[in-house]
Design a protein around this motif. Sequence first.
Motif, PDB file in Angstrom:
ATOM      1  N   UNK A 193       0.822  -1.208   0.000  1.00  0.00           N
ATOM      2  CA  UNK A 193       0.000   0.000   0.000  1.00  0.00           C
ATOM      3  C   UNK A 193       0.855   1.256   0.000  1.00  0.00           C
ATOM      4  N   UNK A 194       1.925   1.241   0.787  1.00  0.00           N
ATOM      5  CA  UNK A 194       2.852   2.377   0.805  1.00  0.00           C
ATOM      6  C   UNK A 194       3.525   2.542  -0.554  1.00  0.00           C
ATOM      7  N   UNK A 195       3.992   1.415  -1.105  1.00  0.00           N
ATOM      8  CA  UNK A 195       4.657   1.470  -2.408  1.00  0.00           C
ATOM      9  C   UNK A 195       3.717   2.016  -3.485  1.00  0.00           C
ATOM     10  N   UNK A 196       2.461   1.578  -3.443  1.00  0.00           N
ATOM     11  CA  UNK A 196       1.480   2.048  -4.417  1.00  0.00           C
ATOM     12  C   UNK A 196       1.259   3.556  -4.260  1.00  0.00           C
ATOM     13  N   UNK A 197       1.223   4.023  -3.032  1.00  0.00           N
ATOM     14  CA  UNK A 197       1.014   5.455  -2.780  1.00  0.00           C
ATOM     15  C   UNK A 197       2.149   6.280  -3.370  1.00  0.00           C
ATOM     16  N   UNK A 198       3.393   5.824  -3.208  1.00  0.00           N
ATOM     17  CA  UNK A 198       4.526   6.587  -3.727  1.00  0.00           C
ATOM     18  C   UNK A 198       4.595   6.527  -5.251  1.00  0.00           C
ATOM     19  N   UNK A 199       4.229   5.394  -5.836  1.00  0.00           N
ATOM     20  CA  UNK A 199       4.225   5.291  -7.306  1.00  0.00           C
ATOM     21  C   UNK A 199       3.204   6.261  -7.894  1.00  0.00           C
ATOM     22  N   UNK A 200       1.988   6.251  -7.324  1.00  0.00           N
ATOM     23  CA  UNK A 200       0.942   7.165  -7.799  1.00  0.00           C
ATOM     24  C   UNK A 200       1.417   8.615  -7.702  1.00  0.00           C
ATOM     25  N   UNK A 201       1.954   8.961  -6.545  1.00  0.00           N
ATOM     26  CA  UNK A 201       2.325  10.350  -6.294  1.00  0.00           C
ATOM     27  C   UNK A 201       3.465  10.814  -7.183  1.00  0.00           C
ATOM     28  N   UNK A 202       4.529  10.020  -7.268  1.00  0.00           N
ATOM     29  CA  UNK A 202       5.679  10.436  -8.094  1.00  0.00           C
ATOM     30  C   UNK A 202       5.300  10.509  -9.573  1.00  0.00           C
ATOM     31  N   UNK A 203       4.510   9.564 -10.039  1.00  0.00           N
ATOM     32  CA  UNK A 203       4.101   9.575 -11.439  1.00  0.00           C
ATOM     33  C   UNK A 203       3.294  10.831 -11.749  1.00  0.00           C
ATOM     34  N   UNK A 204       2.313  11.115 -10.914  1.00  0.00           N
ATOM     35  CA  UNK A 204       1.421  12.241 -11.191  1.00  0.00           C
ATOM     36  C   UNK A 204       2.069  13.597 -10.914  1.00  0.00           C
ATOM     37  N   UNK A 205       2.987  13.678  -9.956  1.00  0.00           N
ATOM     38  CA  UNK A 205       3.646  14.951  -9.696  1.00  0.00           C
ATOM     39  C   UNK A 205       4.605  15.306 -10.823  1.00  0.00           C
ATOM     40  N   UNK A 206       5.275  14.303 -11.390  1.00  0.00           N
ATOM     41  CA  UNK A 206       6.116  14.571 -12.556  1.00  0.00           C
ATOM     42  C   UNK A 206       5.229  14.975 -13.739  1.00  0.00           C
ATOM     43  N   UNK A 207       4.051  14.365 -13.839  1.00  0.00           N
ATOM     44  CA  UNK A 207       3.109  14.778 -14.875  1.00  0.00           C
ATOM     45  C   UNK A 207       2.676  16.230 -14.663  1.00  0.00           C
ATOM     46  N   UNK A 208       2.426  16.598 -13.406  1.00  0.00           N
ATOM     47  CA  UNK A 208       2.025  17.972 -13.099  1.00  0.00           C
ATOM     48  C   UNK A 208       3.144  18.945 -13.470  1.00  0.00           C
ATOM     49  N   UNK A 209       4.376  18.567 -13.175  1.00  0.00           N
ATOM     50  CA  UNK A 209       5.528  19.397 -13.537  1.00  0.00           C
ATOM     51  C   UNK A 209       5.582  19.606 -15.046  1.00  0.00           C
ATOM     52  N   UNK A 210       5.353  18.529 -15.816  1.00  0.00           N
ATOM     53  CA  UNK A 210       5.415  18.633 -17.274  1.00  0.00           C
ATOM     54  C   UNK A 210       4.225  19.420 -17.827  1.00  0.00           C
ATOM     55  N   UNK A 211       3.062  19.277 -17.200  1.00  0.00           N
ATOM     56  CA  UNK A 211       1.891  20.040 -17.641  1.00  0.00           C
ATOM     57  C   UNK A 211       2.090  21.532 -17.389  1.00  0.00           C
ATOM     58  N   UNK A 212       2.723  21.861 -16.271  1.00  0.00           N
ATOM     59  CA  UNK A 212       3.002  23.269 -15.970  1.00  0.00           C
ATOM     60  C   UNK A 212       3.999  23.832 -16.977  1.00  0.00           C
ATOM     61  N   UNK A 213       4.975  23.002 -17.363  1.00  0.00           N
ATOM     62  CA  UNK A 213       5.941  23.434 -18.379  1.00  0.00           C
ATOM     63  C   UNK A 213       5.227  23.691 -19.707  1.00  0.00           C
ATOM     64  N   UNK A 214       4.293  22.816 -20.054  1.00  0.00           N
ATOM     65  CA  UNK A 214       3.543  22.982 -21.297  1.00  0.00           C
ATOM     66  C   UNK A 214       2.723  24.274 -21.263  1.00  0.00           C
ATOM     67  N   UNK A 215       2.107  24.565 -20.122  1.00  0.00           N
ATOM     68  CA  UNK A 215       1.319  25.794 -19.991  1.00  0.00           C
ATOM     69  C   UNK A 215       2.200  27.028 -20.181  1.00  0.00           C
ATOM     70  N   UNK A 216       3.420  26.975 -19.660  1.00  0.00           N
ATOM     71  CA  UNK A 216       4.368  28.083 -19.831  1.00  0.00           C
ATOM     72  C   UNK A 216       4.748  28.238 -21.300  1.00  0.00           C
ATOM     73  N   UNK A 217       5.043  27.129 -21.958  1.00  0.00           N
ATOM     74  CA  UNK A 217       5.442  27.167 -23.372  1.00  0.00           C
ATOM     75  C   UNK A 217       4.333  27.746 -24.243  1.00  0.00           C
ATOM     76  N   UNK A 218       3.104  27.301 -23.996  1.00  0.00           N
ATOM     77  CA  UNK A 218       1.982  27.773 -24.807  1.00  0.00           C
ATOM     78  C   UNK A 218       1.703  29.258 -24.563  1.00  0.00           C
ATOM     79  N   UNK A 219       1.943  29.720 -23.335  1.00  0.00           N
ATOM     80  CA  UNK A 219       1.738  31.140 -23.022  1.00  0.00           C
ATOM     81  C   UNK A 219       2.807  32.013 -23.656  1.00  0.00           C
TER      82      UNK A 219
END
Length: 362
Positions: A193-219
């Motif tokens: 359960x702990x391992x699953x929590x960290x996988x979910x979080x790291x995957x999605x936070x890196x996605x959030x980082x990349x989405x924020x980068x995309x928003x900056x590029x498009x702006x």
Amino acid sequence: MTVTNNVAALARELRRVTDNMLNLPEVELARSWVNAWDAVEQDITGALEELAAAADGKRVPAWKIGQKQRIVNALEALSEGMQEALGEFASTIQDVTLPNLLEQVDEMQKRMARAQLPLGAAVGYTFTQADKTAVTAIVRRVTEQIVSPLLELPAMVDQAMRRELVRGVILGENPNKVAARIIQATKDQFTGGYNRATVITRTEMHDAQRSAAQAFEEANSDIISGWVWVAALDKRTCRSCIAMHGTVHKPSEQLIDHHRGRCVRAPLVRPLKELGMRGSVDETPMQTGEEWFNTLPEGEKLKTLSGGAKNSASARSVLTALENGDLKFSDLSSLKTHDGWRAARHATTFKELEKKAARNAS
């Protein structure tokens, strides 16, 4: 056209920043997870030993294990401990880590863009802030893809632990050994359960980082023409990410990495002539993944292809196909779909690669 080594280094710094921001919340979650288990392990072990001893070498019915009060109490305590720990973890990610990350992404995108401009222009250039709607969408996705799944984990882990507990079968073994085997299997489910929590979080936070980068590029599309895929290029980097490293994409394209993927998008500034700017900049391009791979000794190439294995017949077969031209380097990466999650790039399997190489060779 691609970015320089300096820009690639800044992109990797952003990846390290993202990872480091998650370290402290994960340490706190791990501490709470361990404490929750330590508080009940003795009760579960004692209850199992009692049941095993009373069975006198016979099977213990599942209902007896499931109704043993000490076990019932322990599972309830574990569930409460998980809910509390994950609730605090999710709140930290949403209220502290994510806002800090979005600020860091904005700053690092500006640094990467300025590194591609002449000094005079870089100092005075003002970038446009990312659209608020895009940022709101990032926050909403984090809530949907991290917070909600985390809060659903305790029930899933509880069911998994109960399944392990009721598998307890006594076949004349030493009661203590039986209890030890069952307790370890149950603990493995809890730790999962702990391992699953960290996988979910790291995957999605890196996605959030990349989405924020995309928003900056498009702006800032007036100055940014696209982005370049930047991988870590270390021992943990898979062949898919190596194949994608250095590829150039439009701002509208997403960087769709695999679970726990660490790759970063680096903004690619338009040619100075197109921007009407004068001056000199470092134009030494970073290596592509293929160029980097080709500098490795053969043994390292094989280990890289096989994910660290020293002797892999399939890796050697694929390497030969790459050298003979029966495979393109880009073939190492494939886009795959997932039920309940977005599409993602993964390492193309050896089986798929060998089939393609055979077709191309015939």
